[in-house]
Design a protein around this motif. Structure first.
Motif, mmCIF file in Angstrom:
data_model
loop_
_atom_site.group_PDB
_atom_site.id
_atom_site.type_symbol
_atom_site.label_atom_id
_atom_site.label_comp_id
_atom_site.label_asym_id
_atom_site.label_seq_id
_atom_site.Cartn_x
_atom_site.Cartn_y
_atom_site.Cartn_z
ATOM 1 N N ALA A 64 62.981 -1.193 63.117
ATOM 2 C CA ALA A 64 61.907 -0.982 62.148
ATOM 3 C C ALA A 64 62.481 -0.335 60.905
ATOM 4 O O ALA A 64 63.535 0.287 60.942
ATOM 5 C CB ALA A 64 60.829 -0.098 62.755
ATOM 6 N N GLY A 65 61.778 -0.484 59.787
ATOM 7 C CA GLY A 65 62.196 0.157 58.552
ATOM 8 C C GLY A 65 62.968 -0.745 57.615
ATOM 9 O O GLY A 65 63.276 -0.360 56.496
ATOM 10 N N ALA A 66 63.295 -1.954 58.046
ATOM 11 C CA ALA A 66 64.019 -2.882 57.194
ATOM 12 C C ALA A 66 63.074 -3.617 56.246
ATOM 13 O O ALA A 66 63.511 -4.388 55.408
ATOM 14 C CB ALA A 66 64.798 -3.885 58.036
ATOM 15 N N ILE A 93 54.878 11.455 56.607
ATOM 16 C CA ILE A 93 54.969 11.005 55.215
ATOM 17 C C ILE A 93 56.425 11.096 54.780
ATOM 18 O O ILE A 93 57.033 12.164 54.846
ATOM 19 C CB ILE A 93 54.062 11.860 54.309
ATOM 20 C CG1 ILE A 93 52.601 11.667 54.744
ATOM 21 C CG2 ILE A 93 54.263 11.501 52.841
ATOM 22 C CD1 ILE A 93 51.614 12.593 54.091
ATOM 23 N N ILE A 94 56.986 9.946 54.359
ATOM 24 C CA ILE A 94 58.384 9.947 53.925
ATOM 25 C C ILE A 94 58.516 9.875 52.414
ATOM 26 O O ILE A 94 59.607 10.068 51.881
ATOM 27 C CB ILE A 94 59.192 8.800 54.597
ATOM 28 C CG1 ILE A 94 58.635 7.431 54.233
ATOM 29 C CG2 ILE A 94 59.258 9.010 56.103
ATOM 30 C CD1 ILE A 94 59.532 6.272 54.633
ATOM 31 N N VAL A 108 54.543 6.110 54.426
ATOM 32 C CA VAL A 108 54.521 6.798 55.722
ATOM 33 C C VAL A 108 55.230 5.940 56.764
ATOM 34 O O VAL A 108 55.551 4.778 56.509
ATOM 35 C CB VAL A 108 53.063 7.085 56.177
ATOM 36 C CG1 VAL A 108 52.311 7.882 55.127
ATOM 37 C CG2 VAL A 108 52.316 5.799 56.508
ATOM 38 N N LEU A 109 55.450 6.530 57.940
ATOM 39 C CA LEU A 109 56.018 5.805 59.078
ATOM 40 C C LEU A 109 55.021 5.766 60.225
ATOM 41 O O LEU A 109 54.322 6.750 60.484
ATOM 42 C CB LEU A 109 57.289 6.495 59.578
ATOM 43 C CG LEU A 109 58.487 6.525 58.652
ATOM 44 C CD1 LEU A 109 59.633 7.292 59.315
ATOM 45 C CD2 LEU A 109 58.931 5.127 58.268
ATOM 46 N N LEU A 116 54.825 2.030 55.954
ATOM 47 C CA LEU A 116 53.548 1.625 55.369
ATOM 48 C C LEU A 116 53.476 2.234 53.976
ATOM 49 O O LEU A 116 53.550 3.451 53.825
ATOM 50 C CB LEU A 116 52.369 2.136 56.199
ATOM 51 C CG LEU A 116 52.383 1.795 57.683
ATOM 52 C CD1 LEU A 116 51.242 2.506 58.390
ATOM 53 C CD2 LEU A 116 52.291 0.303 57.892
ATOM 54 N N ARG A 117 53.358 1.393 52.963
ATOM 55 C CA ARG A 117 53.250 1.864 51.588
ATOM 56 C C ARG A 117 51.827 1.631 51.101
ATOM 57 O O ARG A 117 51.350 0.502 51.097
ATOM 58 C CB ARG A 117 54.228 1.120 50.674
ATOM 59 C CG ARG A 117 54.095 1.524 49.194
ATOM 60 C CD ARG A 117 55.081 0.818 48.301
ATOM 61 N NE ARG A 117 56.448 1.087 48.698
ATOM 62 C CZ ARG A 117 57.137 2.184 48.368
ATOM 63 N NH1 ARG A 117 56.575 3.129 47.644
ATOM 64 N NH2 ARG A 117 58.392 2.323 48.753
#
Length: 124
Positions: A64-66, A93-94, A108-109, A116-117
């Motif tokens: 995840a995160g790509a 929240i990143i 966020v993650l 999620l933006r």
């Protein structure tokens, strides 16, 4: 062909992800079974969660995160409401609320590390 109205995230635990997304989206999934759940927005967009071990054809070791899921809101005030609610729910929240070239956003993650933006085209 409409390529923009259905997102599927591969997750480790569908129920954990449903429990995470239910309060974020403020709705129940319209479909829920072992290994799969789907939410539908007011505009008809679909957002599904599929147990990554059940996906056919099988997926490799996908991290995840790509990529990120972008969720558009209509105003900065709506964005701020979501930000406050999600922070209160303990969402990781990143990226704090930030003004970028395309507008105002925060990121966020989810429990699996999917980004999620939330954004709107307005700038403060």
């Amino acid at each position: 062909m409409d390529l923009s109205n259905f997102i599927i995230l591969y997750v480790d635990n569908v129920q954990r992800s449903v429990d995470f997304y239910r309060p974020l989206f403020d709705r129940e999934p319209v479909e829920s079974m072992d290994g799969f759940a789907m939410f539908v927005s007011e505009t008809g967009n679909k957002f599904a969660l599929w147990a990554k071990n059940d996906v056919i054809p099988k997926v490799g070791d996908v991290k995840a995160g790509a990529m990120e899921v972008a969720l558009t809101v209509d105003s900065i005030s709506t964005l701020q409401v979501y930000y406050a609610k999600w922070r209160e729910l303990g969402v990781k929240i990143i990226q704090e609320t930030t003004e970028l070239d395309f507008g105002t956003t925060f990121t966020v993650l989810d429990p699996d590390g999917h980004r999620l933006r939330v954004f709107c085209n307005e700038k403060s």
